[in-house]
Enzyme design. Structure first.
Site, short mmCIF file in Angstrom:
data_model
loop_
_atom_site.label_atom_id
_atom_site.label_comp_id
_atom_site.label_asym_id
_atom_site.label_seq_id
_atom_site.Cartn_x
_atom_site.Cartn_y
_atom_site.Cartn_z
N LYS A 13 -29.24 44.10 48.95
CA LYS A 13 -27.77 44.20 48.95
C LYS A 13 -27.26 44.78 47.63
O LYS A 13 -26.39 45.65 47.63
CB LYS A 13 -27.12 42.81 49.16
CG LYS A 13 -27.44 42.16 50.49
CD LYS A 13 -26.62 40.89 50.71
CE LYS A 13 -26.90 39.79 49.72
NZ LYS A 13 -28.28 39.24 49.77
N ARG A 88 -20.92 33.29 51.51
CA ARG A 88 -22.26 32.78 51.77
C ARG A 88 -22.25 31.54 52.64
O ARG A 88 -23.31 30.99 52.95
CB ARG A 88 -22.90 32.42 50.43
CG ARG A 88 -24.01 33.38 50.00
CD ARG A 88 -24.55 32.86 48.69
NE ARG A 88 -25.84 33.40 48.37
CZ ARG A 88 -26.01 34.43 47.54
NH1 ARG A 88 -24.99 35.07 47.04
NH2 ARG A 88 -27.23 34.83 47.25
N ARG A 127 -39.58 42.08 41.89
CA ARG A 127 -38.31 42.69 41.44
C ARG A 127 -38.11 42.49 39.94
O ARG A 127 -38.40 41.43 39.40
CB ARG A 127 -37.17 42.02 42.22
CG ARG A 127 -35.79 42.40 41.77
CD ARG A 127 -34.76 42.03 42.79
NE ARG A 127 -34.35 40.63 42.74
CZ ARG A 127 -33.35 40.14 43.46
NH1 ARG A 127 -32.69 40.93 44.30
NH2 ARG A 127 -33.02 38.88 43.38
N ARG A 160 -35.64 37.75 37.16
CA ARG A 160 -34.65 36.68 37.29
C ARG A 160 -35.35 35.33 37.42
O ARG A 160 -36.37 35.22 38.08
CB ARG A 160 -33.79 36.93 38.54
CG ARG A 160 -32.68 37.93 38.30
CD ARG A 160 -31.97 38.34 39.56
NE ARG A 160 -31.63 37.25 40.47
CZ ARG A 160 -30.86 37.40 41.55
NH1 ARG A 160 -30.36 38.60 41.84
NH2 ARG A 160 -30.59 36.39 42.34
P1 AMP Z 1 -27.43 36.62 44.25
O1 AMP Z 1 -27.50 37.41 43.00
O2 AMP Z 1 -26.37 37.10 45.19
O3 AMP Z 1 -28.79 36.47 44.92
O4 AMP Z 1 -26.97 35.15 43.81
C1 AMP Z 1 -27.76 34.36 42.93
C2 AMP Z 1 -27.35 32.91 43.03
O5 AMP Z 1 -25.99 32.76 42.64
C3 AMP Z 1 -27.43 32.29 44.42
O6 AMP Z 1 -28.74 31.86 44.77
C4 AMP Z 1 -26.45 31.11 44.28
O7 AMP Z 1 -27.03 30.05 43.54
C5 AMP Z 1 -25.35 31.73 43.40
N1 AMP Z 1 -24.29 32.36 44.23
C6 AMP Z 1 -23.95 33.69 44.27
N2 AMP Z 1 -22.96 33.90 45.14
C7 AMP Z 1 -22.65 32.70 45.68
C8 AMP Z 1 -21.72 32.27 46.66
N3 AMP Z 1 -20.90 33.13 47.28
N4 AMP Z 1 -21.69 30.95 46.97
C9 AMP Z 1 -22.49 30.06 46.36
N5 AMP Z 1 -23.41 30.40 45.43
C10 AMP Z 1 -23.50 31.71 45.09
#
Ligand code: AMP
Length: 217
Positions: A13, A88, A127, A160
């Site tokens: 994404k 989410r 990654r 990460r």
């Molecule tokens: P991502 O970079 O989108 O994979 O997000 C990394 C982490 O940030 C996720 O595993 C969640 O812990 C937190 N996070 C990001 N976006 C959300 C969201 N919309 N709702 C809740 N937690 C989020």
């Protein structure tokens, strides 16, 4: 255009959102990036969010809805945005619908990107991201070694903290439980389109642009 990208962690994404952002000239709004920036800056939100992220769990709906409410009203989002990582959960999706209504905004498309769990684990464990420019790379597709710097800007590459095997498994089960139902929510709006997220970055990007063009007809 106002677009939501849905799909499991590691599906690409962020990579596709960055490309779409350049092509469509609208900002890439990544809630994960915002939380990581807050964690790097050491704010209270960031410190708390880092603990939740490192456990592969979700930050609370109230916190995330508050963040999105502020961002979508920023000047930079006036002509559109690509939402990556939000909504989410069903309550987040419902809150976003209410926010769009309140701000008189129209959602143009929800793109669901899909790959299998095994592929997710492979992609996430290999990654790496650039500390300086934020670009995402992968040992599977880019010519990288453990000592490589960013092929784009020369910055330092890092993994990460939540891309470690145990956390990946937790993130996948959170995705199945809380985020996958969001697909049905948007299916009912008629805005959901499916993009095959296997193959090269360029191929997936072309497929998404084609979907967007046909959804505009
Ligand atoms: P991502 O970079 O989108 O994979 O997000 C990394 C982490 O940030 C996720 O595993 C969640 O812990 C937190 N996070 C990001 N976006 C959300 C969201 N919309 N709702 C809740 N937690 C989020």
């Amino acid at each position: 255009m106002r677009i939501i990208l849905l799909g499991p962690p590691g599906v690409g994404k962020g990579t596709q959102a960055k490309l779409l952002s350049e092509t469509l000239h609208v900002p890439h709004v990544s809630t994960g990036d915002m939380l990581r920036d807050a964690a790097a800056a050491g704010t209270e939100l960031g410190r708390k969010a880092k603990i939740t992220m490192d456990a592969g769990q979700l930050v609370s709906d109230d916190t995330m809805i508050g963040i999105i409410r502020d961002v979508l009203q920023m000047d930079k989002c006036r002509h559109g945005f690509i939402l990556d990582g939000f909504p989410r959960t069903i309550p987040q999706a419902q809150a976003l619908t209410r926010l769009f209504d309140e701000l008189h905004l129209r959602l143009d498309a929800v793109i669901n990107m899909e790959i299998g769990d095994e592929e997710v684990v492979k992609r996430l464990t290999s990654r790496r991201s650039c500390k300086r420019c934020g670009k995402i790379f992968n040992f599977l597709t880019d010519r990288l070694t453990d000592s490589s710097n960013c092929p784009s800007c020369g910055g330092e590459l890092y993994q990460r903290d939540d891309d470690k095997p145990d956390t990946i498994r937790a993130r996948l089960s959170v995705y199945a439980r809380s985020t996958a139902p969001v697909k049905s929510y948007y299916e009912q709006t008629g805005l959901l389109v499916h993009a095959d997220a296997s193959g090269s970055i360029e191929k997936i990007n072309r497929a998404i642009l084609a979907l967007l063009n046909s959804s505009r007809d």
